[in-house]
Design a protein around this motif. Sequence first.
Motif, short mmCIF file in Angstrom:
data_model
loop_
_atom_site.label_atom_id
_atom_site.label_comp_id
_atom_site.label_asym_id
_atom_site.label_seq_id
_atom_site.Cartn_x
_atom_site.Cartn_y
_atom_site.Cartn_z
N ARG A 253 0.84 -1.18 0.00
CA ARG A 253 0.00 0.00 0.00
C ARG A 253 0.89 1.24 0.00
NH1 ARG A 253 -3.70 -1.86 -1.98
NH2 ARG A 253 -5.26 -0.40 -1.21
N GLU A 254 0.53 2.20 -0.84
CA GLU A 254 1.32 3.44 -0.92
C GLU A 254 1.36 4.15 0.43
OE1 GLU A 254 0.32 6.17 -4.02
OE2 GLU A 254 0.11 4.57 -5.51
N ASN A 255 2.48 4.83 0.67
CA ASN A 255 2.67 5.65 1.88
C ASN A 255 2.69 4.82 3.16
OD1 ASN A 255 2.68 8.12 0.37
ND2 ASN A 255 0.45 7.97 0.23
N THR A 256 3.07 3.55 3.04
CA THR A 256 3.28 2.73 4.24
C THR A 256 4.75 2.30 4.30
OG1 THR A 256 2.74 0.64 3.10
CG2 THR A 256 0.92 1.81 4.19
N ALA A 257 5.25 2.12 5.50
CA ALA A 257 6.66 1.74 5.68
C ALA A 257 6.95 0.37 5.08
CB ALA A 257 7.01 1.75 7.17
N ALA A 258 5.98 -0.54 5.14
CA ALA A 258 6.21 -1.90 4.64
C ALA A 258 6.44 -1.92 3.14
CB ALA A 258 5.01 -2.78 5.00
N ALA A 259 5.84 -0.98 2.42
CA ALA A 259 5.99 -0.94 0.96
C ALA A 259 7.42 -0.65 0.55
CB ALA A 259 5.05 0.10 0.37
N GLU A 260 8.22 -0.11 1.47
CA GLU A 260 9.62 0.22 1.17
C GLU A 260 10.59 -0.83 1.71
OE1 GLU A 260 10.08 2.87 -0.73
OE2 GLU A 260 7.91 3.24 -0.63
N MET A 261 10.05 -1.88 2.34
CA MET A 261 10.92 -2.87 2.98
C MET A 261 11.56 -3.81 1.96
SD MET A 261 8.85 -3.99 6.42
CE MET A 261 8.62 -2.85 7.78
N GLU A 262 12.70 -4.37 2.35
CA GLU A 262 13.40 -5.35 1.52
C GLU A 262 12.83 -6.75 1.77
OE1 GLU A 262 17.44 -4.88 2.73
OE2 GLU A 262 17.77 -3.11 1.44
N HIS A 263 13.40 -7.72 1.05
CA HIS A 263 13.03 -9.13 1.19
C HIS A 263 11.55 -9.34 0.88
CE1 HIS A 263 17.00 -9.44 2.91
NE2 HIS A 263 16.66 -8.66 3.93
N VAL A 264 11.14 -8.81 -0.27
CA VAL A 264 9.75 -8.94 -0.72
C VAL A 264 9.46 -10.40 -1.06
CG1 VAL A 264 8.11 -8.28 -2.52
CG2 VAL A 264 9.68 -6.57 -1.55
#
Length: 440
Positions: free
Chosen positions: A338-349
């Motif tokens: 989801r846009e503008n959430t910290a998880a969206a920028e996390m590694e190890h997708v």
Amino acid sequence: MNKKVAFYTLGCKLNFSETSTIARSFTAEGFDRVDFSEPADIYVINTCSVTENADKRFKTIVKHAQKANPEAFVAAVGCYAQLKPQELADVSGVDLVLGATEKFKLTSYLNDLSKNDFGEVHSCDIDDADFYVGSYSIGDRTRAFLKVQDGCDYKCTYCTIPLARGISRSDALENVLQNAKEISEKGIKEIVLTGVNIGDYGKGEFGNKKHEHTFYELVQALDEVEGIERLRISSIEPNLLKNETITFVAKSRTFVPHFHIPLQSGSNAILKLMRRRYMSELYVDRVNKIKEVMPHACIGVDVIVGFPGETEDEFLRTYNFLNDLDISYLHVFTYSERENTAAAEMEHVVPKKIRAKRSKMLRGLSAKKRRAFYENQIGSSRTVLFEADNKEGYIHGFTENYVKVKTPWNPELVNTLQEVELTKIDDDGIVRFNFTKVIA
């Protein structure tokens, strides 16, 4: 001839309560409410943005409205309308988009209901969503959804709800009790308490951040409202479900033995990445406490699969954690960025194919858990509230501890409470029973 309005609600019980409140404002203005599949002068879509799928469904629903009446005025409200108002306004056929603070004033934004050349947007800065609007659903179902709280101060890394609904705030206790009384006076047998984070009830009750009342005090007060047959607590955070509340529900006159408690992951490492406010050990304590005082209680669990950093070992930790836990069913959510959430920028997708595989595994576990819970209830006496729909010649209902039952259609059973003995599980997984006596 009165103008006609139709509503479509996506998402949670809270959205249903708010749609019903908005619908009553249209009735007060002289509109006639019709089914969404029927021709109407205005179609109102209450949106959700918890999952990617809810976003995609919006365009399909707009097309259904246009098919029913190509000249109808189409308005979008709700969480998706707050988060991405222009995106909704750009959808062909949409005339008006209202954000979090504007949706309850929808009728005041309507002029001649003629189609717009482009979608008109009225959406606030979410920081302005700091006041409370009470809501409850009525007339749509045999149970009512009563909103007691809105917004959330938690900062879970996957969630857009604080961006869509603003800070945590609560209805005044006297207003909640008055709404509950109004609902009971209309002959509705069951009230479901709903909100974004209902365990946080009391914060912002009179426009300030401190707690005037607690969730426990709310539960105690509601239990004394005359005329209510059943009260059900919707989803509540494990860290906010206190032992005193669990113990009270076990002895309560009206609160039923059913809890829905979000877990999201059985791995403490993933819970930390999600910025949840508990560890798995606390969750176990809550489940054990419920089962200690209410062995027959139903416990539902929310769980997210495929969160960034969820290795195969971390997923299996969650699977085994849930398999070993005395719970009754799962609501499984496949993680979506989801846009503008910290998880969206996390590694190890986690690849989407693996997310789908893990989701399927947990859905299978949920079916196994529900079956085991139902089997454990066979032979017991329970109270059933029957619903209004005729589904393929059967009427369905739910026991106080959320066992779904069915019997051949009989309109006289609608919105009645009946004491029954649960006898067997049909091939479709729904329970059959014998009547023992009518309660109300």
